[in-house]
Design an enzyme around this catalytic site. Structure first.
Site, short mmCIF file in Angstrom:
data_model
loop_
_atom_site.label_atom_id
_atom_site.label_comp_id
_atom_site.label_asym_id
_atom_site.label_seq_id
_atom_site.Cartn_x
_atom_site.Cartn_y
_atom_site.Cartn_z
CB THR A 40 -0.94 0.02 1.22
OG1 THR A 40 -0.18 0.07 2.43
CG2 THR A 40 -1.83 -1.20 1.23
N GLY A 66 -0.42 -2.83 11.20
CA GLY A 66 -1.01 -2.68 12.52
C GLY A 66 -2.53 -2.82 12.48
CG ASP A 67 -4.64 -2.81 16.16
OD1 ASP A 67 -5.03 -4.00 16.17
OD2 ASP A 67 -3.92 -2.34 17.04
CG LEU A 70 -6.99 -6.65 11.43
CD1 LEU A 70 -6.87 -7.86 10.51
CD2 LEU A 70 -6.77 -7.05 12.89
CD GLU A 72 -6.18 1.10 5.20
OE1 GLU A 72 -6.34 1.48 4.03
OE2 GLU A 72 -5.09 1.17 5.79
CG LEU A 224 -24.06 -11.07 22.62
CD1 LEU A 224 -24.01 -11.61 24.05
CD2 LEU A 224 -25.38 -10.35 22.37
CD GLU A 280 -12.57 5.59 9.46
OE1 GLU A 280 -13.19 6.38 8.72
OE2 GLU A 280 -12.77 4.37 9.49
#
Length: 315
Positions: A40, A66-67, A70, A72, A224, A280
């Site tokens: 990317t 990273g998070d 993941l 995206e 949940l 985000e």
């Protein structure tokens, strides 16, 4: 019929020169895996690469980063108009600063070990779907608000590179005297709450912000979402925190937070506030968050702590 595994690694550009990743990819190719790499460079790349992977019928897409990376990749899969069983499975090589989801899920840090998880069956996992400002967002790990979100947003990038997750702690300590509670109302099935909070966690996963465990009882396969509302630390609440400290973080959380497990929750606030959705930031005065059971499949360790039935690995 060709039985060669077909995987595609979507690698964050910041990790493109990682020697351990290169060695892990080479090792898998030598072992007979058809493994392609896409790097990317700018916003939208991950979504485009996932669309290409779906069209090409790959078996698995791997988020290398990273998070945020993941999220995206998982979001791009979730936005596809197809059920989980018709989409590539998801895996992750944790290469970020915090790697909160991967850490809580016990995904190996070494790239080669993380890739070997793809030789085990993928399992269905839930995702959180967040509606705000007329848009839909997907969350793999955790939606967080309040003090923790402010700390994450304001932590210096250079400090993160130098200190890793400790950078979040130091930034948080520097702001302790500036915490202002956010006023909001939340409602869901069997749950109705209104008041001020200093931190909010709505989890599929359990931790965010470099190790802040906000949803210690969350599962990725129970249908949940886990809601934790941390109350202002004043008076009796502070005394309760002090009494609970010797028993650990979970005991402290029980004393300072309202906690619920619900299939969906709606949040309304007098003033817009920010929820951090896997990194985000989204600002709104109204959010609706629901758990979408089994939206994607993911390669996780057989004993993954985030799986309710970790001992049972289905086909």
């Amino acid at each position: 019929m060709d039985s060669t595994p077909h995987w595609r690694l979507i690698l964050n550009g910041k990790s493109a020169g990682d020697d351990a990743v290169r060695a892990a990819v080479t090792g898998m190719r030598e072992a007979g895996v058809w493994l392609e790499v896409r790097v990317t460079w700018e916003g939208g790349d991950a979504q485009r690469y996932v669309a290409e992977a779906v069209a090409d019928g790959v078996d698995a897409v791997i988020a290398g980063g990273g998070d945020g990376t993941l999220n995206e990749v998982a979001s791009a899969l979730a936005h596809c108009d197809a059920p989980a069983e018709r989409l590539p499975a998801l895996a992750v090589i944790p290469l970020g600063t915090a790697n909160d989801f991967a850490t809580a899920a016990n995904i190996p840090v070494k790239p080669g070990d993380a890739l070997r998880l793809l030789h085990t069956p993928a399992v269905p996992i839930d995702l959180l779907k967040v509606e705000a400002n007329g848009r839909s967002h997907w969350v793999v790990n955790l939606a967080s608000g309040g003090f923790g979100t402010q700390v994450t947003a304001e932590t210096n990038e250079g400090l993160k590179k130098l200190l890793g997750g400790l950078a979040y702690v130091l930034t948080g300590l520097s702001r302790l005297g500036q915490i202002q509670p956010q006023q909001a109302r939340m409602r869901g099935p069997g749950a109705d709450w209104e008041g001020g909070f200093i931190a909010l966690g709505i989890g599929n996963g359990r931790q965010a912000g470099g190790g802040q465990v906000l949803c210690p009882d969350a599962w990725v396969d129970d249908g949940l979402l886990d809601v934790t509302i941390v109350l202002p630390l004043q008076g009796e609440v502070l005394s309760a925190v002090g009494a609970a400290m010797p028993d650990g973080k979970n005991a402290m959380l029980e004393q300072v937070a309202v906690r619920k497990a619900v299939p969906w929750v709606e949040i309304e606030a007098a003033q817009p506030f920010t929820l951090n959705l896997d990194g985000e930031p989204v600002k709104s005065a109204r959010f609706r968050i629901e758990c979408v059971p089994g939206r994607i499949r993911m390669h996780l360790p057989a004993d993954c702590p985030l799986r309710r039935n970790a001992a049972t690995v289905g086909p």
